[in-house]
Design a protein around this motif. Structure first.
Motif, mmCIF file in Angstrom:
data_model
loop_
_atom_site.group_PDB
_atom_site.id
_atom_site.type_symbol
_atom_site.label_atom_id
_atom_site.label_comp_id
_atom_site.label_asym_id
_atom_site.label_seq_id
_atom_site.Cartn_x
_atom_site.Cartn_y
_atom_site.Cartn_z
ATOM 1 N N PRO A 1 1.359 74.548 27.660
ATOM 2 C CA PRO A 1 2.159 74.090 26.520
ATOM 3 C C PRO A 1 2.782 72.720 26.799
ATOM 4 C CG PRO A 1 2.655 76.380 27.029
ATOM 5 C CD PRO A 1 1.786 75.861 28.141
ATOM 6 N N ALA A 2 2.625 71.822 25.856
ATOM 7 C CA ALA A 2 3.202 70.478 25.987
ATOM 8 C C ALA A 2 3.518 69.960 24.588
ATOM 9 C CB ALA A 2 2.234 69.539 26.699
ATOM 10 N N PHE A 3 4.798 69.829 24.294
ATOM 11 C CA PHE A 3 5.234 69.336 22.990
ATOM 12 C C PHE A 3 4.815 67.877 22.849
ATOM 13 C CE2 PHE A 3 8.154 67.942 19.729
ATOM 14 C CZ PHE A 3 8.186 69.023 18.871
ATOM 15 N N ALA B 1 -4.487 67.598 23.406
ATOM 16 C CA ALA B 1 -3.078 67.413 23.045
ATOM 17 C C ALA B 1 -2.677 68.349 21.907
ATOM 18 C CB ALA B 1 -2.820 65.953 22.656
ATOM 19 N N LEU B 2 -3.554 68.525 20.927
ATOM 20 C CA LEU B 2 -3.249 69.421 19.818
ATOM 21 C C LEU B 2 -3.124 70.861 20.306
ATOM 22 C CD1 LEU B 2 -2.795 70.069 16.843
ATOM 23 C CD2 LEU B 2 -5.295 70.165 16.575
ATOM 24 N N GLU B 3 -4.063 71.318 21.114
ATOM 25 C CA GLU B 3 -3.995 72.696 21.622
ATOM 26 C C GLU B 3 -2.744 72.905 22.481
ATOM 27 O OE1 GLU B 3 -5.876 75.063 20.394
ATOM 28 O OE2 GLU B 3 -6.907 73.519 19.243
ATOM 29 N N ALA B 4 -2.386 71.907 23.279
ATOM 30 C CA ALA B 4 -1.171 72.002 24.104
ATOM 31 C C ALA B 4 0.073 72.034 23.212
ATOM 32 C CB ALA B 4 -1.102 70.840 25.092
ATOM 33 N N HIS B 5 0.063 71.232 22.135
ATOM 34 C CA HIS B 5 1.196 71.213 21.212
ATOM 35 C C HIS B 5 1.328 72.555 20.495
ATOM 36 C CE1 HIS B 5 4.300 69.461 18.736
ATOM 37 N NE2 HIS B 5 3.674 69.911 17.665
ATOM 38 N N LEU B 6 0.202 73.111 20.043
ATOM 39 C CA LEU B 6 0.233 74.410 19.377
ATOM 40 C C LEU B 6 0.729 75.501 20.333
ATOM 41 C CD1 LEU B 6 -3.054 74.196 17.287
ATOM 42 C CD2 LEU B 6 -0.692 73.930 16.470
ATOM 43 N N ALA B 7 0.323 75.417 21.596
ATOM 44 C CA ALA B 7 0.810 76.370 22.603
ATOM 45 C C ALA B 7 2.314 76.211 22.799
ATOM 46 C CB ALA B 7 0.069 76.172 23.927
ATOM 47 N N ALA B 8 2.797 74.972 22.768
ATOM 48 C CA ALA B 8 4.233 74.724 22.906
ATOM 49 C C ALA B 8 4.989 75.302 21.718
ATOM 50 C CB ALA B 8 4.504 73.225 23.040
ATOM 51 N N ALA C 1 8.522 79.399 19.454
ATOM 52 C CA ALA C 1 8.735 80.487 18.495
ATOM 53 C C ALA C 1 9.014 81.812 19.200
ATOM 54 C CB ALA C 1 7.513 80.620 17.589
ATOM 55 N N ALA C 2 8.468 81.979 20.409
ATOM 56 C CA ALA C 2 8.680 83.207 21.168
ATOM 57 C C ALA C 2 9.977 83.143 21.997
ATOM 58 C CB ALA C 2 7.488 83.452 22.088
ATOM 59 N N GLY C 3 10.696 82.032 21.905
ATOM 60 C CA GLY C 3 11.952 81.902 22.627
ATOM 61 C C GLY C 3 11.806 81.461 24.070
ATOM 62 N N VAL C 4 10.635 80.948 24.404
ATOM 63 C CA VAL C 4 10.379 80.467 25.766
ATOM 64 C C VAL C 4 10.602 78.952 25.785
ATOM 65 C CG1 VAL C 4 8.646 80.225 27.577
ATOM 66 C CG2 VAL C 4 8.672 82.275 26.134
#
Length: 105
Positions: free
Chosen positions: A6-8, A87-94, A99-102
């Protein structure tokens, strides 16, 4: 392809740019007017956001002549770059983590 950490991404996160990247996620490329119409925005607004994404090397633009047009205007095709896809996949993971509070750095 493995799932990126995850990377915003501030560039992708802007609502219209996120929607542009989302449209491009499942296709090789889309024509400018298809993206414009799908987002219901004008040419100038789309061009502005595409420039930001191109400058960040997240998308690539390709121009070609149209076989159906009689004038000299060319079609513009838009595609995520390999770096843009990651970058998009990392952003979506972020976003999912957020959303999960992590917490995400």
């Amino acid at each position: 392809m493995s799932t990126p950490a995850p990377a915003f991404n501030e560039v992708i996160h802007a609502p219209l740019r996120l929607r542009i990247c989302g449209l491009l996620r499942a296709v090789d490329e889309l024509e400018f007017s298809v993206v414009r119409d799908a987002l219901a925005i004008d040419d100038a607004k789309l061009s502005k956001h595409l420039k930001v994404l191109v400058d960040a090397e997240l998308i690539a633009l390709r121009k070609e002549r149209s076989s159906t047009r009689t004038d000299s205007r060319r079609l513009t095709w838009i595609a995520l770059t390999p770096a843009g896809s990651v970058a998009l996949e990392a952003h979506l993971a972020a976003l999912s983590s957020i959303a999960a509070g992590v917490p995400v750095e």
